[in-house]
Design a protein around this motif. Structure first.
Motif, mmCIF file in Angstrom:
data_model
loop_
_atom_site.group_PDB
_atom_site.id
_atom_site.type_symbol
_atom_site.label_atom_id
_atom_site.label_comp_id
_atom_site.label_asym_id
_atom_site.label_seq_id
_atom_site.Cartn_x
_atom_site.Cartn_y
_atom_site.Cartn_z
ATOM 1 N N ARG A 43 26.659 36.685 40.690
ATOM 2 C CA ARG A 43 27.823 36.151 41.398
ATOM 3 C C ARG A 43 28.017 34.649 41.162
ATOM 4 O O ARG A 43 29.104 34.112 41.374
ATOM 5 C CB ARG A 43 27.700 36.414 42.899
ATOM 6 N N LYS A 44 26.961 33.964 40.740
ATOM 7 C CA LYS A 44 27.086 32.523 40.475
ATOM 8 C C LYS A 44 28.075 32.238 39.348
ATOM 9 O O LYS A 44 28.639 31.157 39.260
ATOM 10 C CB LYS A 44 25.714 31.947 40.108
ATOM 11 N N TYR A 45 28.280 33.225 38.475
ATOM 12 C CA TYR A 45 29.179 33.031 37.334
ATOM 13 C C TYR A 45 30.593 33.553 37.610
ATOM 14 O O TYR A 45 31.431 33.530 36.730
ATOM 15 C CB TYR A 45 28.607 33.746 36.104
ATOM 16 N N ALA A 46 30.830 34.017 38.841
ATOM 17 C CA ALA A 46 32.107 34.682 39.146
ATOM 18 C C ALA A 46 33.297 33.734 39.099
ATOM 19 O O ALA A 46 34.420 34.163 38.829
ATOM 20 C CB ALA A 46 32.033 35.358 40.509
ATOM 21 N N SER A 47 33.082 32.446 39.358
ATOM 22 C CA SER A 47 34.208 31.515 39.418
ATOM 23 C C SER A 47 34.332 30.628 38.175
ATOM 24 O O SER A 47 35.181 29.751 38.125
ATOM 25 C CB SER A 47 34.075 30.616 40.662
ATOM 26 N N GLY A 48 33.508 30.858 37.176
ATOM 27 C CA GLY A 48 33.571 30.043 35.964
ATOM 28 C C GLY A 48 34.352 30.710 34.854
ATOM 29 O O GLY A 48 35.137 31.638 35.087
ATOM 30 N N LYS A 49 34.114 30.265 33.639
ATOM 31 C CA LYS A 49 34.863 30.810 32.508
ATOM 32 C C LYS A 49 34.408 32.214 32.137
ATOM 33 O O LYS A 49 35.074 32.903 31.363
ATOM 34 C CB LYS A 49 34.728 29.892 31.296
ATOM 35 N N TYR A 50 33.265 32.635 32.705
ATOM 36 C CA TYR A 50 32.776 33.985 32.444
ATOM 37 C C TYR A 50 33.038 34.905 33.639
ATOM 38 O O TYR A 50 32.254 35.814 33.913
ATOM 39 C CB TYR A 50 31.276 33.950 32.136
ATOM 40 N N SER A 51 34.115 34.667 34.352
ATOM 41 C CA SER A 51 34.392 35.461 35.556
ATOM 42 C C SER A 51 34.594 36.939 35.236
ATOM 43 O O SER A 51 34.136 37.807 35.979
ATOM 44 C CB SER A 51 35.637 34.910 36.277
#
Length: 344
Positions: A49-57
């Motif tokens: 979930r840490k990557y959910a708001s980045g470019k890898y959403s």
């Protein structure tokens, strides 16, 4: 270069892609402890979930769905057995696979004693409650443990909706009021089977309704009633916002294009003042009548001012010269009124 989410995020060595469920959840192959399976899922879910708001959403959401599907498979006794057999596991014929009651499961897990199990069963029967609800009301266990025991007794997997996000495209195929009425929440499709979170065993009519809507059979996973109601409110609102973003962006683009293509504003020409030729016969007649009236009042006023004011108090010595000037001014006023008043 495309990212390998399995290696970079989960630490899974290079090999089969996608990896099997045990590797995906970082478990020992053929792990049977449901608590350990859920614990690993919860930990990995929080990490991804840490990557959910980045470019890898997008990659994050896809991996979250894979983790949820793997956990639901390995916590469903029937599906787990089939999956393990597909990986080469062999089961003893006399191995116990029959269902257990909720109170038996709670005793086995150490949450209640055998005496409390008998008391729980009696309390549920007397009040017409399910064993799950009775266990919660008697405060033997919390709602989550009771629902997990119920899921296991019915041969269904349990899901925590706080850790799982439904597929928006799947969710919006079922109207919100239908989800509320039946306390269910469509999650996603796995191997051409619709996974649906429910608070209790569904009816045959509901299963038929979902089959007609989605054109695939349904598989049910158990969740706490309160979490389903909260999820319906939360996920439907979020899904509708996402759905409205695209039309809003399209509308903004169209508006911008129209503004750019809009021609220069035309300068309006002032309409010329209306003269006698532009007036209707009725308007012209009315204007002339007003001119006659004003001319008469001007003549009468001039005589009265001259006789009672100018003659006696202002110019008594020079009369009647000022009277001639007064009477001369009257025709000038009359001429102006008659010739120009209606031109305004």
């Amino acid at each position: 270069m495309a990212i390998d989410v399995y290696k970079d995020w989960l630490g899974i060595p290079e090999g089969d892609r996608p990896p099997h469920h045990y590797d995906l959840l970082r478990l020992v192959k053929f792990e049977d402890d449901e608590e350990k399976i859920r614990a690993h899922y919860k930990k990995l879910n929080g990490h991804v979930r840490k990557y959910a708001s980045g470019k890898y959403s997008n990659e994050s959401q896809e991996l979250l769905n894979e983790l949820a599907k793997a956990m639901l498979c390995l916590t469903d006794p029937e599906r787990k057995r089939e999956y393990d057999e597909s990986l080469g596991r062999e089961f003893d014929e006399d191995e116990q696979t029959g269902p257990q009651s909720i109170e038996q499961i709670l005793v086995e897990q150490g949450h209640i004693t055998k005496d409390q199990a008998a008391e729980l069963k009696q309390f549920a029967n007397q009040r017409g409650l399910s064993t799950r609800d009775a266990a919660v009301q008697m405060r033997f266990v919390n709602p989550e443990i009771a629902t997990q025991a119920m899921a296991r007794s019915q041969g269904m997997p349990y899901i925590d909706l706080e850790e799982t996000v439904p597929d928006t495209s799947i969710l919006l195929q079922l109207p919100e009021h239908v989800a509320k009425r039946n306390t269910i929440l469509p999650l996603f499709i796995d191997d051409n089977v619709l996974l649906v979170a429910c608070a209790d065993q569904p009816t045959h009519d509901l299963e038929d309704d979902l089959r007609m809507r989605y054109q695939v059979p349904s598989r049910w996973v158990l969740a706490m009633p309160r979490s389903i109601n909260t999820g319906i409110k939360q996920f439907y609102s979020a899904a509708e916002e996402v759905e409205e973003e695209v039309p809003a962006e399209e509308a903004a683009t169209k508006t911008k294009s129209k503004k750019e293509a809009k021609p220069a504003k035309k300068v309006e020409k002032k309409k010329p003042a209306r003269g006698p030729a532009q007036l209707s016969p009725e308007e012209l007649k009315e204007k002339k009548q007003l001119a006659f009236i004003f001319s008469g009042w001007a003549f009468c006023g001039a005589i009265l001012i001259d006789q009672f004011l100018l003659k006696n108090f202002v110019f008594p010595q020079t009369w009647p010269w000022h009277f001639m000037l007064t009477t001369l001014a009257v025709p000038i006023i009359a001429f102006y009124l008659m010739s120009g008043m209606w031109k305004k």
